[in-house]
Scaffold this active site. Structure first.
Site, PDB file in Angstrom:
ATOM      1  N   ASN A 214      -7.136   9.047   9.169  1.00  0.00           N
ATOM      2  CA  ASN A 214      -7.843   9.398  10.427  1.00  0.00           C
ATOM      3  C   ASN A 214      -7.058  10.309  11.303  1.00  0.00           C
ATOM      4  O   ASN A 214      -6.137  10.829  10.906  1.00  0.00           O
ATOM      5  CB  ASN A 214      -7.784   7.821  11.015  1.00  0.00           C
ATOM      6  CG  ASN A 214      -6.480   7.205  11.234  1.00  0.00           C
ATOM      7  OD1 ASN A 214      -5.599   7.801  11.902  1.00  0.00           O
ATOM      8  ND2 ASN A 214      -6.262   6.230  10.427  1.00  0.00           N
ATOM      9  N   LYS A 293      -7.988  13.365 -11.168  1.00  0.00           N
ATOM     10  CA  LYS A 293      -9.009  13.859 -10.269  1.00  0.00           C
ATOM     11  C   LYS A 293     -10.591  13.652 -10.517  1.00  0.00           C
ATOM     12  O   LYS A 293     -10.923  13.612 -11.761  1.00  0.00           O
ATOM     13  CB  LYS A 293      -8.688  15.387 -10.171  1.00  0.00           C
ATOM     14  CG  LYS A 293      -9.477  16.051  -9.050  1.00  0.00           C
ATOM     15  CD  LYS A 293      -9.330  17.492  -9.149  1.00  0.00           C
ATOM     16  CE  LYS A 293     -10.309  17.920  -7.889  1.00  0.00           C
ATOM     17  NZ  LYS A 293     -10.574  19.475  -8.297  1.00  0.00           N
ATOM     18  N   ASP A 310      -4.129  -7.428   7.404  1.00  0.00           N
ATOM     19  CA  ASP A 310      -3.938  -6.920   8.836  1.00  0.00           C
ATOM     20  C   ASP A 310      -2.508  -7.122   9.153  1.00  0.00           C
ATOM     21  O   ASP A 310      -1.818  -8.113   9.451  1.00  0.00           O
ATOM     22  CB  ASP A 310      -4.633  -7.862   9.661  1.00  0.00           C
ATOM     23  CG  ASP A 310      -4.934  -7.230  11.091  1.00  0.00           C
ATOM     24  OD1 ASP A 310      -3.663  -7.028  11.807  1.00  0.00           O
ATOM     25  OD2 ASP A 310      -5.879  -7.230  11.705  1.00  0.00           O
ATOM     26  N   ILE A 311      -1.810  -6.056   9.327  1.00  0.00           N
ATOM     27  CA  ILE A 311      -0.203  -6.193   9.610  1.00  0.00           C
ATOM     28  C   ILE A 311       0.106  -6.947  10.973  1.00  0.00           C
ATOM     29  O   ILE A 311       0.817  -7.901  11.172  1.00  0.00           O
ATOM     30  CB  ILE A 311       0.331  -4.824   9.870  1.00  0.00           C
ATOM     31  CG1 ILE A 311       0.022  -3.850   8.567  1.00  0.00           C
ATOM     32  CG2 ILE A 311       2.047  -4.790  10.163  1.00  0.00           C
ATOM     33  CD1 ILE A 311       0.463  -2.583   9.005  1.00  0.00           C
ATOM     34  N   LYS A 345      -6.115 -12.548  17.254  1.00  0.00           N
ATOM     35  CA  LYS A 345      -4.758 -11.979  16.581  1.00  0.00           C
ATOM     36  C   LYS A 345      -3.667 -12.790  17.039  1.00  0.00           C
ATOM     37  O   LYS A 345      -2.507 -12.239  16.548  1.00  0.00           O
ATOM     38  CB  LYS A 345      -4.469 -10.647  16.354  1.00  0.00           C
ATOM     39  CG  LYS A 345      -5.903  -9.728  15.650  1.00  0.00           C
ATOM     40  CD  LYS A 345      -5.297  -8.227  15.296  1.00  0.00           C
ATOM     41  CE  LYS A 345      -6.520  -7.423  14.825  1.00  0.00           C
ATOM     42  NZ  LYS A 345      -6.090  -6.185  14.149  1.00  0.00           N
TER      43      LYS A 345
HETATM   44  O1  PMT Z   1      -1.166   8.683  17.190  1.00  0.00           O
HETATM   45  P1  PMT Z   1      -1.729   9.293  18.420  1.00  0.00           P
HETATM   46  O2  PMT Z   1      -2.826  10.484  18.087  1.00  0.00           O
HETATM   47  O3  PMT Z   1      -0.980   9.598  19.591  1.00  0.00           O
HETATM   48  O4  PMT Z   1      -3.047   8.289  18.955  1.00  0.00           O
HETATM   49  C1  PMT Z   1      -2.798   6.993  19.503  1.00  0.00           C
HETATM   50  C2  PMT Z   1      -3.813   6.002  19.129  1.00  0.00           C
HETATM   51  C3  PMT Z   1      -5.001   6.363  19.495  1.00  0.00           C
HETATM   52  C4  PMT Z   1      -3.593   5.989  17.491  1.00  0.00           C
HETATM   53  C5  PMT Z   1      -2.999   4.618  19.783  1.00  0.00           C
HETATM   54  O5  PMT Z   1      -3.057   4.910  20.980  1.00  0.00           O
HETATM   55  C6  PMT Z   1      -3.942   3.391  19.082  1.00  0.00           C
HETATM   56  O6  PMT Z   1      -4.772   3.153  19.570  1.00  0.00           O
HETATM   57  N1  PMT Z   1      -3.627   3.095  17.879  1.00  0.00           N
HETATM   58  C7  PMT Z   1      -4.200   1.732  17.284  1.00  0.00           C
HETATM   59  C8  PMT Z   1      -5.441   2.323  16.395  1.00  0.00           C
HETATM   60  C9  PMT Z   1      -6.152   1.220  15.816  1.00  0.00           C
HETATM   61  O7  PMT Z   1      -6.053   1.328  14.527  1.00  0.00           O
HETATM   62  O8  PMT Z   1      -6.665   0.426  16.728  1.00  0.00           O
HETATM   63  P2  PMT Z   1      -7.619  -0.839  15.903  1.00  0.00           P
HETATM   64  O9  PMT Z   1      -8.337  -1.193  17.256  1.00  0.00           O
HETATM   65  O10 PMT Z   1      -8.281  -0.572  14.750  1.00  0.00           O
HETATM   66  O11 PMT Z   1      -6.697  -1.822  15.489  1.00  0.00           O
HETATM   67  C10 PMT Z   1      -6.146  -2.970  16.277  1.00  0.00           C
HETATM   68  C11 PMT Z   1      -4.642  -3.073  16.057  1.00  0.00           C
HETATM   69  O12 PMT Z   1      -4.545  -3.774  14.892  1.00  0.00           O
HETATM   70  C12 PMT Z   1      -3.719  -2.013  16.205  1.00  0.00           C
HETATM   71  O13 PMT Z   1      -2.601  -2.424  16.887  1.00  0.00           O
HETATM   72  C13 PMT Z   1      -3.392  -1.737  14.573  1.00  0.00           C
HETATM   73  O14 PMT Z   1      -2.035  -1.200  14.511  1.00  0.00           O
HETATM   74  C14 PMT Z   1      -3.542  -3.211  14.002  1.00  0.00           C
HETATM   75  N2  PMT Z   1      -3.940  -3.163  12.569  1.00  0.00           N
HETATM   76  C15 PMT Z   1      -5.330  -2.808  12.261  1.00  0.00           C
HETATM   77  C16 PMT Z   1      -5.472  -2.803  10.942  1.00  0.00           C
HETATM   78  C17 PMT Z   1      -4.651  -3.280   9.852  1.00  0.00           C
HETATM   79  N3  PMT Z   1      -5.035  -3.243   8.664  1.00  0.00           N
HETATM   80  N4  PMT Z   1      -3.387  -3.724  10.264  1.00  0.00           N
HETATM   81  C18 PMT Z   1      -3.216  -3.597  11.696  1.00  0.00           C
HETATM   82  O15 PMT Z   1      -1.807  -4.010  12.062  1.00  0.00           O
END
Ligand code: PMT
Length: 404
Positions: A214, A293, A310-311, A345
């Site tokens: 991403n 590949k 989900d961490i 969460k």
């Molecule tokens: O890195 P930059 O370019 O500076 O951009 C910053 C950012 C936009 C990445 C940052 O501000 C941000 O929003 N990070 C979270 C991105 C995200 O994955 O959001 P989400 O809404 O999909 O996930 C929610 C939360 O669950 C997040 O804290 C994510 O880290 C966590 N997660 C998601 C999936 C997973 N398998 N494990 C997780 O821990």
């Protein structure tokens, strides 16, 4: 805010001593460390155990106590204090302070203290109005002591007039607002705490040369690491692949996939006080990584994806969980989705940002956040990620200290 301020609370013997218990609670809510010193007569009104339980520290009352002198004797206590507040202060104690008498621990501490001193008087209205008391108050003010209150109203003795101790919340607000208690340098609000931050994207391999990823640059997370270090924390940064240099004084744990990030965070989370999940972790990864590949064949092809672990949610489920802060990156319904993640969460806080817009979010120098927690919310306006990270770290520290 009184984060990490060392506050010495002197309690003297009046009926208002019970209000001092609420004051301890409020000061701690503001992030202060509180130690209580009681006079003998204060102990007739309220048990030291109450203050010990509320402050989390032993209560001091003896001037000549061999054990106390070895540990936190009167000079060490006076040196430890960033401010001394005496609430309630009786007419007798005020007279002693005015004339420099030092015949018990509290009056001795006042003489030994070099920090700002505040006095919240509490006494019968006639005693307050007595010329000698008013002269004593004037002298104390002349000596640099700040007087808080007293208030007018019904008194325990059945009379009405000035002499009621100010309410704990008013005393707490007075201390918080006092310019001498405002920090001019960066607040070391996370001094001695361990902060774990995950940041950046993950790469989910399809074959030896391709992966799903991403647009996360890691800028938000790296800015948070810098802000947490500035606030005095020990920082561990678990980072997906980014083109940034980690701060020299943090522990960097480089990872690539969501599974590696999961292992890196979960194995460290319980050893940290605060976890901030700023990483854009893949929600799905290819079910099978091809060892060779993938060859171009049909017009269309299908990749089977498997949900990743989900961490953030799993950190929040740990028995010894850190204060857990998530991020929410949304293209629509920001508040609804963020609040849902906060509850589902079981997070302590969530910082929500818009993504996919012209300004802010992924790979931008600037960002804005709408932060939610169980009982409140705060908007942090669009600014550069360095400044925004400092604001978020202050807010996290504030909520962390209120909760702990
Ligand atoms: O890195 P930059 O370019 O500076 O951009 C910053 C950012 C936009 C990445 C940052 O501000 C941000 O929003 N990070 C979270 C991105 C995200 O994955 O959001 P989400 O809404 O999909 O996930 C929610 C939360 O669950 C997040 O804290 C994510 O880290 C966590 N997660 C998601 C999936 C997973 N398998 N494990 C997780 O821990």
């Amino acid at each position: 805010m009184l984060i990490n301020k060392h506050i010495l609370l002197g309690v003297s013997g009046g009926i208002a001593a019970y209000k001092a218990a609420e004051l301890v609670r409020l000061l701690r809510k503001q992030g202060a460390e509180v130690r209580v010193v009681m006079t003998k007569s204060a102990m007739q009104f309220i048990a030291p155990l109450t203050f010990q339980a509320l402050s989390g520290n032993p209560v001091h009352s003896e001037l000549l106590d061999a054990d106390a002198e070895n540990a936190m004797g009167h000079i060490s206590l006076a040196r430890w204090a960033d401010l001394l507040i005496i609430a309630p202060a009786t007419a007798n104690l005020i007279a002693k302070l005015t004339h420099g008498l030092a015949d018990d621990l509290l009056s001795t501490l006042y003489l030994a203290a070099t920090c700002p001193v505040y006095v919240a008087p509490a006494m019968n209205q006639a005693m307050w109005n007595k010329t000698v008391t008013q002269e004593n108050i004037e002298k104390l003010q002349h000596h640099g002591v700040k007087i808080i209150g007293p208030e007018q109203g019904d008194q325990a003795c059945g009379e009405t007039g000035y002499g009621r101790m100010s309410e704990p919340v008013a005393i707490c607000n007075y201390l918080t607002d006092a310019p001498e208690n405002q920090s001019s340098s960066p607040v070391q609000c996370l001094q001695g705490l361990k902060v774990l931050i995950s940041t950046g994207p993950t790469r989910e391999p399809l074959d030896p040369v391709r992966y799903l990823t991403n647009r996360s640059s890691g800028k938000m997370g790296y800015a948070l690491a810098n802000a947490a270090l500035k606030a005095g924390a020990e920082v561990t940064l678990v980072s997906g692949p980014v083109a940034l240099t980690a701060p020299a004084n943090c522990e960097l744990v480089p990872v690539e996939t969501a599974a590696q990030m999961y292992e890196a965070v979960m194995s460290r989370a319980s050893g940290h006080t605060i976890y901030i999940g700023a990483a854009a972790v893949a929600d799905y990864s290819p079910a099978i990584m091809q060892s060779e590949k993938i060859k171009k064949q049909e017009e269309q092809t299908t990749i089977i994806l498997q949900k990743t672990k989900d961490i953030l949610a799993d950190v929040a489920k740990l028995d010894k969980r850190p204060f857990t802060v998530g991020f929410a990156a949304e293209t629509h319904n920001l508040e609804t989705y963020a609040r849902d993640k906060l509850v589902r969460k079981k997070l302590d806080m969530i910082a929500a940002n818009w993504v996919g817009r012209e300004q802010g979010g992924f790979d931008s120098e600037q960002n804005a956040l709408h932060v939610f927690w169980e009982s409140g919310e705060k908007t942090l306006a669009m600014t550069d990620k360095t400044r925004l990270a400092e604001q978020l770290i202050s807010l996290i520290a504030e909520r962390f200290f209120i909760k702990s």
